[in-house]
Design a protein around this motif. Structure first.
Motif, short mmCIF file in Angstrom:
data_model
loop_
_atom_site.label_atom_id
_atom_site.label_comp_id
_atom_site.label_asym_id
_atom_site.label_seq_id
_atom_site.Cartn_x
_atom_site.Cartn_y
_atom_site.Cartn_z
N ASP A 78 52.59 30.00 54.11
CA ASP A 78 53.58 30.58 53.20
C ASP A 78 54.29 29.52 52.36
O ASP A 78 54.61 29.75 51.19
N ASP A 79 54.53 28.35 52.95
CA ASP A 79 55.26 27.29 52.24
C ASP A 79 54.42 26.60 51.17
O ASP A 79 54.96 25.87 50.33
N LEU A 80 53.10 26.81 51.20
CA LEU A 80 52.22 26.12 50.25
C LEU A 80 52.02 26.91 48.96
O LEU A 80 51.47 26.39 48.00
N GLY A 81 52.45 28.16 48.94
CA GLY A 81 52.30 28.96 47.74
C GLY A 81 51.85 30.36 48.07
O GLY A 81 51.39 30.66 49.17
N GLU A 82 51.97 31.24 47.08
CA GLU A 82 51.63 32.64 47.28
C GLU A 82 50.12 32.83 47.30
O GLU A 82 49.39 32.26 46.49
N VAL A 83 49.65 33.63 48.26
CA VAL A 83 48.26 34.06 48.29
C VAL A 83 48.24 35.56 48.05
O VAL A 83 48.77 36.34 48.85
N ARG A 84 47.67 35.97 46.94
CA ARG A 84 47.61 37.40 46.62
C ARG A 84 46.34 37.98 47.24
O ARG A 84 45.23 37.48 46.99
N VAL A 85 46.48 39.02 48.05
CA VAL A 85 45.35 39.64 48.73
C VAL A 85 44.97 40.92 48.01
O VAL A 85 45.82 41.77 47.72
N VAL A 86 43.68 41.05 47.68
CA VAL A 86 43.17 42.28 47.07
C VAL A 86 41.97 42.76 47.87
O VAL A 86 41.31 41.98 48.56
N ASP A 87 41.70 44.06 47.79
CA ASP A 87 40.59 44.64 48.55
C ASP A 87 39.25 44.24 47.95
O ASP A 87 39.08 44.17 46.72
N GLY A 88 38.30 44.00 48.85
CA GLY A 88 36.94 43.72 48.42
C GLY A 88 36.21 45.00 48.03
O GLY A 88 36.68 46.10 48.29
N GLY A 89 35.05 44.83 47.42
CA GLY A 89 34.23 45.96 47.02
C GLY A 89 33.03 46.13 47.91
O GLY A 89 32.90 45.47 48.95
N ALA A 90 32.13 47.00 47.50
CA ALA A 90 30.94 47.28 48.30
C ALA A 90 29.96 46.12 48.30
O ALA A 90 29.15 45.99 49.22
N THR A 91 30.02 45.27 47.30
CA THR A 91 29.15 44.10 47.20
C THR A 91 29.98 42.87 46.88
O THR A 91 31.15 42.98 46.48
N ARG A 92 29.37 41.69 47.04
CA ARG A 92 30.08 40.47 46.67
C ARG A 92 30.45 40.49 45.19
O ARG A 92 31.55 40.08 44.82
N GLN A 93 29.52 40.97 44.36
CA GLN A 93 29.79 41.03 42.93
C GLN A 93 31.01 41.90 42.64
O GLN A 93 31.89 41.51 41.85
N ALA A 94 31.11 43.04 43.30
CA ALA A 94 32.26 43.92 43.09
C ALA A 94 33.54 43.28 43.61
O ALA A 94 34.62 43.45 43.03
#
Length: 398
Positions: free
Chosen positions: A74-90
């Motif tokens: 947390d002290d190193l900076g914000e990490v924004r988490v988003v959901d993955g898709g059905a494939t790596r490309q998505a």
């Protein structure tokens, strides 16, 4: 010239089935060297001075494990988490979309299970990425290549001009975002990585030198070898200690600045900058761990731009130099030598100021003080001195 704004996307939504089932969950959460693989990867990117934003693309089923892995940083900076898709490309496309509201010039797309990327590799990829060109780290193919059919060799493939692709792969943000948008509508075309999407979309991709150690951990055997490496079974961990010393003269005044803290006093420290002997000594100690000279080499007192400068600028710069060299700061210890003012009431604030500058926990920071028993220039209240020691791990700890 303005400095490009660099963001990183870490792709961590896969299941890692080739590594086998494990109670710790998907491969990126398996522990090597006492921590999840993802933690090593996150720390390397978060600590790099050029990376300003990090987006982690994760499987929503792993929300609890993801949050626990991110928490220590947390002290190193914000990490924004988003959901993955059905494939790596998505998944990568979701990460790119999450950056649309940020001022990003360059984006680095990296596999979560490549935890051994170095600061130099990040520098090379970022430097080679331009407004009209992406950058791909590669290593030459060393093994003889065979083409097979029905379990038999039918041809030997000429390996000259063949390379194995790695990550992080760097791209101009808008160009790779547009390429992914176009690729999302082409189910008839198969893409194996982001560089292949860039090539298909007409974006030039430059090759930069990759690193043999930057391996993708795929099988259970890969994880076992990585764990042994981080535990020092395959080579020694490079632990270095640096020392620093500084002294400044006391003159008439109304305050001193020590370890980043302004303390009311009937004298002040004389110097070209704010004369913070504690921060100056620690800056030299950090630079000593990687043979980077001393504070005067980087911030010469003859340069008028440093007149009256706050010394946290120097300490932060030393931290970034250490990080670029692949170092992780483990401990910082400062001894202040003075008859006055009293240091004890300010010790906690000093430790926090140092921890914030170095992006480490306060438990890794020590500030001590002693008098000189009225002996010498310190004893006569003519000056204040500081001795600092820093411990840094290079190479093995990411």
């Amino acid at each position: 010239m303005s400095i490009p704004k660099v963001a990183a996307i870490i792709v961590a939504s896969g299941r890692g089935v080739r590594a086998g089932e494990h109670p710790e969950g998907a491969k990126q959460f398996r522990r090597i060297g006492g921590r999840p693989i993802l933690a090593w990867t996150l720390e390397r990117l978060l600590r790099h001075p050029k990376v300003g934003s990090v987006v982690l693309v994760a499987n929503p089923d792993d929300a609890e494990r993801t949050a626990a892995t991110i928490a220590p940083f947390d002290d190193l900076g914000e990490v924004r988490v988003v959901d993955g898709g059905a494939t790596r490309q998505a998944s990568v496309r979701n990460g790119l979309l999450a950056l649309s509201e940020y001022p990003v010039d360059t984006v680095l797309i990296h596999d979560a299970v490549r935890p051994f990327l170095s600061a130099d590799l990040i520098d090379r990829v970022a430097a080679a990425t331009g407004p009209d060109v992406g950058a791909l780290p590669v290593v030459p193919v060393a093994d003889t290549l065979k083409k097979g059919e029905d379990g038999h060799v039918i041809a030997t493939v000429d390996r000259s001009g063949l390379y194995a692709a790695q990550t992080p792969q760097g791209f101009p943000y808008r160009a790779i975002m547009d390429a992914h948008e176009k690729a999302a509508n082409r189910a008839d075309v198969e893409f194996t990585d982001d560089a292949s999407i860039a090539e298909w979309a007409g974006l030039a991709v430059a090759m930069v030198e990759g690193e043999p150690d930057n391996v993708k951990l795929t099988s259970a055997r890969d994880l076992e070898l990585a764990d042994r490496r981080l535990k020092g079974e395959s080579r020694m961990i490079d632990v270095r200690t640096g020392n620093g010393y500084d002294v400044h003269k006391l003159v008439d005044g109304d305050h001193v600045i020590l370890c980043g803290v302004r303390i009311p006093h009937d004298q002040t420290l004389s110097g070209h900058s704010d004369a913070d002997v504690g921060f100056h000594a620690l800056t030299d100690a950090l630079l000593a761990t990687c043979g980077a000279g001393d504070i005067g080499d980087h911030f010469p007192p003859s340069d008028p731009q440093w007149k009256g400068a706050a010394s946290h600028i120097f300490l932060t710069a030393a931290r970034d130099i250490v990080a670029k060299k692949g170092g992780r700061i483990m401990n910082a210890d400062i001894s202040l030598i003075c008859e006055a003012p009293k240091i004890a009431p300010h010790r906690g604030t000093m430790r926090k100021a140092i921890a914030d500058c170095l992006a480490i926990d306060m438990e890794r920071v020590s500030v001590k003080a002693t008098t000189n028993e009225t002996i010498g220039f310190v004893g006569r209240k003519e000056g204040i001195a500081a001795i600092a020691t820093a411990s840094v791990v290079y190479g093995e700890t990411l």
